[in-house]
Write an enzyme that holds these catalytic residues in place. Sequence first.
Site, PDB file in Angstrom:
ATOM      1  N   ASN A   1     -12.428  26.088 -41.583  1.00  0.00           N
ATOM      2  CA  ASN A   1     -11.928  25.117 -42.651  1.00  0.00           C
ATOM      3  C   ASN A   1     -11.641  26.092 -43.790  1.00  0.00           C
ATOM      4  O   ASN A   1     -12.087  27.389 -43.862  1.00  0.00           O
ATOM      5  CB  ASN A   1     -13.030  24.231 -42.888  1.00  0.00           C
ATOM      6  CG  ASN A   1     -13.284  23.219 -41.661  1.00  0.00           C
ATOM      7  OD1 ASN A   1     -12.210  22.572 -41.396  1.00  0.00           O
ATOM      8  ND2 ASN A   1     -14.618  23.126 -41.262  1.00  0.00           N
TER       9      ASN A   1
ATOM     10  N   CYS B   1      -9.990  20.497 -33.496  1.00  0.00           N
ATOM     11  CA  CYS B   1      -9.040  20.211 -34.504  1.00  0.00           C
ATOM     12  C   CYS B   1      -7.874  19.438 -33.818  1.00  0.00           C
ATOM     13  O   CYS B   1      -7.196  20.267 -33.085  1.00  0.00           O
ATOM     14  CB  CYS B   1      -8.786  21.436 -35.372  1.00  0.00           C
ATOM     15  SG  CYS B   1      -7.314  20.748 -36.789  1.00  0.00           S
TER      16      CYS B   1
ATOM     17  N   GLY C   1     -10.384  12.937 -36.786  1.00  0.00           N
ATOM     18  CA  GLY C   1     -10.631  11.626 -37.708  1.00  0.00           C
ATOM     19  C   GLY C   1      -9.910  10.517 -37.384  1.00  0.00           C
ATOM     20  O   GLY C   1     -10.593   9.291 -37.305  1.00  0.00           O
TER      21      GLY C   1
ATOM     22  N   HIS D   1     -18.114  12.943 -37.277  1.00  0.00           N
ATOM     23  CA  HIS D   1     -17.257  11.892 -38.031  1.00  0.00           C
ATOM     24  C   HIS D   1     -18.159  10.605 -38.599  1.00  0.00           C
ATOM     25  O   HIS D   1     -18.867  10.236 -37.684  1.00  0.00           O
ATOM     26  CB  HIS D   1     -16.206  11.250 -37.449  1.00  0.00           C
ATOM     27  CG  HIS D   1     -14.948  12.453 -37.095  1.00  0.00           C
ATOM     28  ND1 HIS D   1     -14.092  12.905 -37.777  1.00  0.00           N
ATOM     29  CD2 HIS D   1     -15.045  13.410 -36.087  1.00  0.00           C
ATOM     30  CE1 HIS D   1     -13.578  13.879 -37.367  1.00  0.00           C
ATOM     31  NE2 HIS D   1     -13.817  14.257 -36.384  1.00  0.00           N
TER      32      HIS D   1
ATOM     33  N   CYS E   1      -5.986  13.967 -40.397  1.00  0.00           N
ATOM     34  CA  CYS E   1      -7.236  14.529 -39.682  1.00  0.00           C
ATOM     35  C   CYS E   1      -7.102  13.756 -38.203  1.00  0.00           C
ATOM     36  O   CYS E   1      -7.183  12.634 -37.864  1.00  0.00           O
ATOM     37  CB  CYS E   1      -8.528  14.190 -40.204  1.00  0.00           C
ATOM     38  SG  CYS E   1      -9.819  15.026 -39.248  1.00  0.00           S
ATOM     39  N   GLY E   2      -6.638  14.732 -37.219  1.00  0.00           N
ATOM     40  CA  GLY E   2      -6.494  14.176 -35.903  1.00  0.00           C
ATOM     41  C   GLY E   2      -7.761  13.821 -35.255  1.00  0.00           C
ATOM     42  O   GLY E   2      -7.780  12.478 -34.698  1.00  0.00           O
TER      43      GLY E   2
ATOM     44  N   GLU F   1     -12.481  15.672 -45.370  1.00  0.00           N
ATOM     45  CA  GLU F   1     -12.836  16.740 -44.312  1.00  0.00           C
ATOM     46  C   GLU F   1     -13.958  17.465 -44.666  1.00  0.00           C
ATOM     47  O   GLU F   1     -14.057  17.958 -45.634  1.00  0.00           O
ATOM     48  CB  GLU F   1     -11.708  17.622 -43.706  1.00  0.00           C
ATOM     49  CG  GLU F   1     -10.709  16.679 -42.907  1.00  0.00           C
ATOM     50  CD  GLU F   1     -10.147  17.641 -42.074  1.00  0.00           C
ATOM     51  OE1 GLU F   1     -10.463  18.913 -41.452  1.00  0.00           O
ATOM     52  OE2 GLU F   1      -8.824  17.337 -41.543  1.00  0.00           O
TER      53      GLU F   1
HETATM   54  N1  API Z   1     -12.874  19.592 -40.792  1.00  0.00           N
HETATM   55  C1  API Z   1     -13.083  19.668 -39.548  1.00  0.00           C
HETATM   56  C2  API Z   1     -12.044  20.412 -38.577  1.00  0.00           C
HETATM   57  C3  API Z   1     -10.655  20.134 -38.808  1.00  0.00           C
HETATM   58  C4  API Z   1     -10.217  18.685 -38.198  1.00  0.00           C
HETATM   59  C5  API Z   1      -9.166  18.138 -38.524  1.00  0.00           C
HETATM   60  N2  API Z   1      -8.160  18.983 -39.284  1.00  0.00           N
HETATM   61  C6  API Z   1      -8.386  17.563 -37.236  1.00  0.00           C
HETATM   62  O1  API Z   1      -7.135  17.463 -37.397  1.00  0.00           O
HETATM   63  O2  API Z   1      -9.094  17.041 -36.276  1.00  0.00           O
HETATM   64  C7  API Z   1     -14.359  20.058 -38.961  1.00  0.00           C
HETATM   65  O3  API Z   1     -15.103  20.887 -39.639  1.00  0.00           O
HETATM   66  O4  API Z   1     -14.940  19.430 -37.965  1.00  0.00           O
END
Ligand code: API
Length: 270
Positions: A62, A71, A213, A152, A210-211, A201
Amino acid sequence: MRFTKMHGIGNDYIYIDCMESEPESPDTLAREISDRHTGVGGDGIVMICPSDKADFRMRIFNADGSEARMCGNASRCIAKYVIDQGLTDRTDLTLETLSGIRRLMARKGSDGKVESVTVDMGRPEVGVVDTEVALPDGSRHRLTAVSMGNPHGVIFTDDLSDAMVLGHGPELERHPMWPDRANIEFARTDAPDRITMRVWERGSGETMACGTGACATLVAAATNGLAGRKAEISLPGGRLTIEWLPESEGGHVMMTGPATEVFTGTYIRN
Ligand SMILES: N[C@H](CCC[C@H](N)C(=O)O)C(=O)O
């Protein structure tokens, strides 16, 4: 250091081809290069590495330098990178992550380049459902915890304002209920198959998408009876199609969306 800037509906990372070698201190590099004034600018860095368990391995850091376990948006961009750059001649790939191995299924556009990817995001793990959380600022929120390999907390609300997302996201990210912080989603169900959301995030602040997410949000919505098991998720940066397969078909979550290459460059690391 050569890099490729890519994004998944606005969730933008700096991609580094590590098939031959890896940069030192990727956590420090992530903090420096992600700065949108003194660096390249991005939500973090993604390293594309060799793997002895899958076709490729992903490491993602990150913008604050914390390493994440999965991610979603980056998984699609890695599929685009390795196919478009000719690192593989297949469009059905496996990717090793800290959360396990994920399957990537890419589709090419008329220009012969990858434009859309479906990722098998694996099985979700549902934690507390519709539990109330109190914040030091006196506000109270009902949230559902879902892991997609990364943590999440999903809040269903019609209030998707800055006051809600930017005002409470940071406190919720660091709430003591999370052993290692969490990504926080604020979602409004518009119909059984349509959800609108914003995301704060872990380690990057609000991102355009955020995928993991979006997957966590669909699972939380279905668990709370607020949506079906397949929906179009609208995020500030664009839309993803998320489907939570029935247990009889394995119970995995499938995410489909675009992957975009913006530019390549050379970063001068001081
Ligand atoms: N910030 C997230 C990682 C990136 C996830 C997000 N950008 C996605 O597309 O899944 C974490 O620390 O778990």
